[in-house]
Design an enzyme around this catalytic site. Structure first.
Site, PDB file in Angstrom:
ATOM      1  N   ASN A   1       0.815  -1.224   0.000  1.00 10.50           N
ATOM      2  CA  ASN A   1       0.000   0.000   0.000  1.00 10.50           C
ATOM      3  C   ASN A   1       0.841   1.263   0.000  1.00 10.50           C
ATOM      4  O   ASN A   1       1.941   1.291   0.542  1.00 10.50           O
ATOM      5  CB  ASN A   1      -0.922   0.036   1.223  1.00 10.50           C
ATOM      6  CG  ASN A   1      -2.117  -0.876   1.052  1.00 10.50           C
ATOM      7  OD1 ASN A   1      -2.224  -1.577   0.052  1.00 10.50           O
ATOM      8  ND2 ASN A   1      -2.995  -0.899   2.028  1.00 10.50           N
ATOM      9  N   MET A   2       0.250   2.305  -0.563  1.00 11.19           N
ATOM     10  CA  MET A   2       0.893   3.620  -0.648  1.00 11.19           C
ATOM     11  C   MET A   2       1.525   4.049   0.685  1.00 11.19           C
ATOM     12  O   MET A   2       2.654   4.494   0.753  1.00 11.19           O
ATOM     13  CB  MET A   2      -0.229   4.604  -1.043  1.00 11.19           C
ATOM     14  CG  MET A   2       0.157   5.996  -1.262  1.00 11.19           C
ATOM     15  SD  MET A   2       0.900   6.299  -2.839  1.00 11.19           S
ATOM     16  CE  MET A   2      -0.406   6.195  -4.017  1.00 11.19           C
ATOM     17  N   LYS A   3       0.771   3.883   1.781  1.00 12.39           N
ATOM     18  CA  LYS A   3       1.267   4.461   3.043  1.00 12.39           C
ATOM     19  C   LYS A   3       2.409   3.661   3.669  1.00 12.39           C
ATOM     20  O   LYS A   3       3.171   4.197   4.467  1.00 12.39           O
ATOM     21  CB  LYS A   3       0.136   4.690   4.032  1.00 12.39           C
ATOM     22  CG  LYS A   3      -0.472   3.463   4.655  1.00 12.39           C
ATOM     23  CD  LYS A   3      -1.472   3.919   5.718  1.00 12.39           C
ATOM     24  CE  LYS A   3      -1.942   2.784   6.577  1.00 12.39           C
ATOM     25  NZ  LYS A   3      -3.033   2.012   6.153  1.00 12.39           N
ATOM     26  N   GLY A   4       2.541   2.397   3.340  1.00 12.09           N
ATOM     27  CA  GLY A   4       3.708   1.631   3.767  1.00 12.09           C
ATOM     28  C   GLY A   4       3.718   1.206   5.216  1.00 12.09           C
ATOM     29  O   GLY A   4       2.669   0.960   5.812  1.00 12.09           O
ATOM     30  N   PHE A   5       4.915   1.191   5.803  1.00 20.27           N
ATOM     31  CA  PHE A   5       5.090   0.631   7.146  1.00 20.27           C
ATOM     32  C   PHE A   5       6.244   1.337   7.841  1.00 20.27           C
ATOM     33  O   PHE A   5       7.305   1.531   7.250  1.00 20.27           O
ATOM     34  CB  PHE A   5       5.390  -0.876   6.997  1.00 20.27           C
ATOM     35  CG  PHE A   5       5.661  -1.606   8.272  1.00 20.27           C
ATOM     36  CD1 PHE A   5       4.643  -1.847   9.193  1.00 20.27           C
ATOM     37  CD2 PHE A   5       6.932  -2.070   8.573  1.00 20.27           C
ATOM     38  CE1 PHE A   5       4.894  -2.521  10.371  1.00 20.27           C
ATOM     39  CE2 PHE A   5       7.190  -2.749   9.744  1.00 20.27           C
ATOM     40  CZ  PHE A   5       6.169  -2.974  10.649  1.00 20.27           C
TER      41      PHE A   5
END
Ligand code: B12
Length: 247
Positions: free
Chosen positions: A127-131
């Protein structure tokens, strides 16, 4: 001063060997369970044992958190780390490299396969927002990401791989009870071979109990475990594809 040849756990002071251990015993909450837990830790070689937490899980199960001290030490200089190899480049550098070397986006297809319904790990990579403040693959200009979600059958995944001409598949396996992840991962890799496409793409697996070593044993190109950052995976994919120059 830390001696790498003599690494011991740290609690209050360097090298005190203090360890916190948690486990569940199939015994009714009570004095017997407590003594069994203590004996178990003694048999593991721990000293100065303190039962810090003891909780009734119901149905004759008791959960423990125990503190103890160990004399054991490890020579860290003798340990070999088996991990995916890549040079860490920034997102911009990677995007530019892909533009220059491939002239197109790298196509990845992700899914959790078999019965596994845990999607958070895979999403955090894709996902775009990542980790952990690290953007996911969707944020890169370099990638076109297809995230199929949970409980995908190998045949469905392969269908998508063919449809979008994937360069890499990214599978997630979180549940490892009774080694179900081995079954799922083996089924998928066998099917990739049967369909004649195994050698035309990267097969990558991730999950909290996945190691690179296990992934290689099962026929995958890489395995990523707990704490993996999306940028690690992005770097590995691009650099590995460049080495192999599949298409
Ligand atoms: C949230 C959760 C659920 C949610 C999942 C919701 C969802 N949409 O994902 C729900 C409630 C559905 C669920 C169900 C179950 N769960 Co659950 N669940 C968890 C929990 C609390 C958190 C998992 C999580 O999201 N972690 C956060 C992510 C970010 O971490 P991660 O998955 O490790 O991902 C990182 C890396 O591993 C790696 N990674 C992961 N995947 C991939 C893929 C690729 C390609 C790459 C490169 C990297 C990568 O990168 C990520 C970022 O670093 C854990 C316990 C825990 N605290 O971990 C239990 C846990 C995973 N669940 C467990 C179990 C047993 C179950 C059930 C079987 C329970 C039951 N009896 O019904 C069911 C199984 C359902 C199924 N069919 O799969 C066990 C698994 C034990 C085991 N060893 O097998 C755990 C460990 C809990 C426990 N201690 O018992 N669960």
């Amino acid at each position: 001063m830390i001696d790498l040849r003599n690494i011991r756990p740290y609690g209050d002071q360097t090298n005190d060997g203090a360890v916190q251990l948690s486990f569940t015993l199939p015994l009714e909450y009570g004095p017997l369970a407590r003594e069994v837990a203590k004996k178990f830790c003694e048999n593991l070689g721990f000293q100065d044992i303190v039962i810090a937490t003891m909780e009734d899980l119901g149905e004759n199960f008791t959960f423990f958190v125990v503190y103890g001290k160990t004399n054991m030490s490890i020579d860290a200089t003798a340990i070999k780390v088996v991990a995916p190899k890549f040079k860490k480049m920034s997102r911009d550098q990677l995007d530019e490299l892909v533009e220059k070397e491939f002239g197109r986006k790298i196509v990845v297809v992700g899914a959790t396969v078999g019965t596994d319904a845990h999607t958070v790990g895979l999403d955090s990579i894709l996902n775009m927002k990542g980790f952990h403040g690290d953007y996911g693959l969707e944020r890169y200009r370099a990638f076109k990401v297809y995230n199929l979600g949970a409980q995908i059958l190998p045949l469905e995944l392969i269908k998508k791989v063919r449809e979008v001409h994937a360069d890499a598949i990214l599978v997630s396996q979180v549940v490892t009870q009774k080694n179900v992840h081995i079954k799922h991962l083996t089924e998928l890799i066998d099917m990739l071979y049967a369909e004649g496409i195994r050698d035309s793409l990267l097969a990558i697996v991730g999950g909290p109990r996945i190691t690179h070593e296990l992934a290689l044993e099962l026929g995958y190109d890489a395995g990523f475990g707990a704490g993996t950052l999306p940028s690690d995976v992005a770097n590995f994919i691009v650099q590995e594809l460049l080495k192999k120059r599949f298409r």
